[in-house]
Scaffold this motif. Structure first.
Motif, PDB file in Angstrom:
ATOM      1  N   VAL A 133       4.408   5.876 -11.068  1.00  0.00           N
ATOM      2  CA  VAL A 133       2.756   6.297 -10.461  1.00  0.00           C
ATOM      3  C   VAL A 133       3.152   6.858  -8.996  1.00  0.00           C
ATOM      4  N   MET A 134       2.532   7.934  -8.692  1.00  0.00           N
ATOM      5  CA  MET A 134       2.909   8.535  -7.431  1.00  0.00           C
ATOM      6  C   MET A 134       1.403   8.969  -6.752  1.00  0.00           C
ATOM      7  N   PRO A 135       1.106   8.660  -5.628  1.00  0.00           N
ATOM      8  CA  PRO A 135      -0.174   8.957  -5.004  1.00  0.00           C
ATOM      9  C   PRO A 135      -0.125  10.481  -4.591  1.00  0.00           C
ATOM     10  N   GLY A 142      -4.504  13.669   4.404  1.00  0.00           N
ATOM     11  CA  GLY A 142      -4.386  12.291   4.736  1.00  0.00           C
ATOM     12  C   GLY A 142      -4.952  11.194   3.804  1.00  0.00           C
ATOM     13  N   SER A 143      -5.608  11.578   2.822  1.00  0.00           N
ATOM     14  CA  SER A 143      -6.193  10.567   1.805  1.00  0.00           C
ATOM     15  C   SER A 143      -5.644  10.889   0.687  1.00  0.00           C
ATOM     16  N   ILE A 144      -5.893  10.082  -0.391  1.00  0.00           N
ATOM     17  CA  ILE A 144      -5.337  10.294  -1.805  1.00  0.00           C
ATOM     18  C   ILE A 144      -6.377  10.946  -2.632  1.00  0.00           C
ATOM     19  N   PRO A 150       0.870  -1.498   0.179  1.00  0.00           N
ATOM     20  CA  PRO A 150       0.005   0.121  -0.162  1.00  0.00           C
ATOM     21  C   PRO A 150       0.893   1.260  -0.148  1.00  0.00           C
ATOM     22  N   PRO A 151       0.276   2.336  -0.706  1.00  0.00           N
ATOM     23  CA  PRO A 151       1.068   3.607  -0.757  1.00  0.00           C
ATOM     24  C   PRO A 151       1.313   4.351   0.383  1.00  0.00           C
TER      25      PRO A 151
END
Length: 561
Positions: A112-114, A119-121, A87-88
């Motif tokens: 690929v980057m979140p 606190g969330s994507i 997980p990211p």
């Protein structure tokens, strides 16, 4: 519900586009490899946090990556949800080039980057760059006779190359231990990561100015409008089934053509693309993975309707039946080095050939349809180091209802341009002895096809091995509505002054060269549009005056003038 006025929506749309364009620019300016820094063989985009669907992509990025990066981002999200991928965390960047997980060939490496907010994507940023080498049997990765993907190079599932903003030295060591000229890859890797960092900074500026909810609402509205605009365009086409075929010269192993059979059904405001009847999976590297096949259809429709905004909404009215059992839906371990640069363009050609029947005033005859993949790898004794040179080249575009085709245009699938010869000669031990338009190579027509490119390059010192994965050496780009086909691709290798033509015409690998040996390439011209004998006589006389044709050639192709 957020109410968006037209001006705010337009400004946010432009800001998202500018964010992607700045990522593209950063990537090219910081990269070490000429294929990225000069040829711009790369792309950047913004993708949905929920399902990886496309939000925006750089205007200067390769169109073939439109569907590919959407597919690969979606696959990454699914793998994370299923526990098949770590997980990211904030600052992580995944690297992946596995073709079967939403890719192209192995040389196209995706990051690929979140992007986190509170606190969330909020979304994902992704980019793709063509690395000049990824290991495998031949320098440059274009193995013309590979029969398994392992022969083509290092295959990476999604792994974290950057963890919380720091490059993972162990993953990096694994990669560089499996590729040629590894010391140069750090420049491309850091350029690729820097582009994502710039994108995140620009995106934060947009979110801080307009608010996360407003930007999210704008993204949804832009997707809805793109879908509506595409449906409106499709709705104007007469209902029916439009059929066409395109052909790949060979797979590089079996010297027989591969057929792309396409039926496009137009019903209401939807187009359905059916490739039933296409050739089965092939032994050589001209298989296409499903992500590339989908993207090829999308980019072809983008050529036809360029005014539709690039986001996932534009694809909603386009239904592509999965071509199970054909070479357009490759599964492991089928080799795929030719899928992105060559097979994708044959798919687009089939779309053009079908759609010109429905939209004769809008769709062109076939373009050159080959990226001219030529890789040269060897040792430079003067610099005491190995090198891998990758040459891409343009060709002619097809004529259309209104004018002649563009000469020496970029490939159908991208905006990549040939690196300047001066840069190539500085970087590699080569000399370009000839570089010019391939005069007369466009197919004859009321509006003729554009001309391809002719070049000859000589190895100045050391030894090297040449590999080619090109196409249209057997069949020229299709003319339409009475127009002639464009000239075929040609390759000749001169060793000790004696010419050698690849058995598969424009596909071969590991041809040994020594100082003084030369490679000569002629790229295809575009197909002609309409009856050549109806061409304006003034245009024929102009072409003769410019030296494109002799008087005899012009008379034969277009009649007395």
């Amino acid at each position: 519900m957020i109410e968006l006025d037209a001006i705010t929506l337009s400004v946010i749309q432009a800001a998202l586009q500018q964010t992607c364009d700045e990522m593209d620019l950063t990537f090219s300016r910081a990269a070490f490899s000429p294929v990225i820094a000069e040829a711009n063989d790369r792309s950047d985009g913004i993708y949905s946090a929920a399902d990886g669907s496309l939000i925006a992509q750089g205007s200067q990025g390769l169109p073939v990556f439109v569907g590919v990066m959407q597919y690969s981002t979606k696959t990454l999200i699914e793998m994370i949800r299923d526990g098949r991928c770590l997980p990211p965390e904030e600052g992580d960047i995944y690297i992946v080039n596995d073709p079967y997980l939403g890719g192209t060939h192995l040389m196209d490496v995706r990051f690929v980057m979140p992007v986190y907010r509170n606190g969330s994507i909020f979304c994902w940023l992704s980019n793709t760059g063509h690395w000049p080498d990824i290991g495998g049997a031949v320098p440059g990765g274009f193995s013309a006779s590979a029969t398994a993907v392992e022969q083509e190079g290092l295959r990476l599932p999604p792994v974290k190359l950057f963890k919380k903003g720091e490059l993972d030295p162990e993953i990096y060591a694994i990669i560089t231990s499996n590729i040629r000229v590894a010391d140069q890859r750090i420049g491309d890797i850091k350029a690729q990561a820097a582009a994502l960092t710039v994108g995140q900074e620009r995106l934060f500026a947009i979110l801080d100015r307009y608010g996360d909810e407003t930007v999210s609402a704008a993204i949804e509205e832009l997707r809805r409008r793109a879908a509506a605009q595409m449906r409106a365009h499709i709705g104007a086409i007469a209902d029916g089934v439009y059929r066409a075929k395109a052909f790949v010269d060979s797979d590089g192993v079996v010297d027989e053509p591969l057929t792309i059979a396409l039926a496009i059904e137009k019903e209401g405001d939807r187009l359905t693309f059916d490739f039933t009847g296409s050739s089965p999976p092939c032994a050589g590297p001209m298989n296409s993975v499903i992500a590339t096949t989908l993207s090829s259809v999308y980019l072809a429709m983008r050529h036809i309707f360029p005014d539709v905004a690039i986001n996932a909404g534009a694809f909603e009215p386009l239904v592509v039946k999965r071509p199970h059992g054909t070479f357009l839906d490759a599964a492991y371990p089928r080799p795929v080095s030719g899928c992105a640069a060559e097979v994708s363009q044959r798919i687009a050609e089939a779309v053009f050939a079908a759609m010109v029947q429905a939209l004769p005033d809008k769709v062109t005859a076939a373009p050159a349809g080959s990226s001219g993949n030529f890789a040269l790898g060897g040792h430079d004794p003067a610099r005491r180091r190995d090198f891998v040179m990758y040459q891409i080249s343009g060709g002619g575009y097809g004529g259309n209802a209104h004018h002649d085709g563009l000469s020496n245009g970029c490939s159908t699938i991208g905006i990549s341009k040939s690196p300047p010869v001066e840069v190539m000669e500085q970087a590699y031990p080569v000399l370009y002895r000839h570089y010019a338009l391939r005069e007369g190579s466009g197919g004859a027509g009321t509006h003729r096809g554009g001309f391809g490119l002719s070049y000859e390059v000589e190895l100045l010192r050391g030894e090297a091995w040449a590999s080619f994965v090109m196409d249209h050496g057997r069949f020229g780009p299709q003319g339409v509505r009475g127009g002639s086909d464009g000239a075929v691709n040609t390759v000749a290798v001169f060793r000790d002054g004696k010419p050698h033509t690849p058995p598969h015409l424009s596909k071969e690998q590991d041809i040994p060269l020594k100082a003084g040996d030369r490679v000569r390439v002629g790229t295809p011209g575009g197909g002609g549009y309409g009856d050549p004998f109806l061409r304006d006589r003034n245009l024929v006389r102009r072409d003769v005056a410019l030296g494109y044709y002799s008087v005899e050639e012009a008379t034969e192709k277009f009649g007395p003038f």
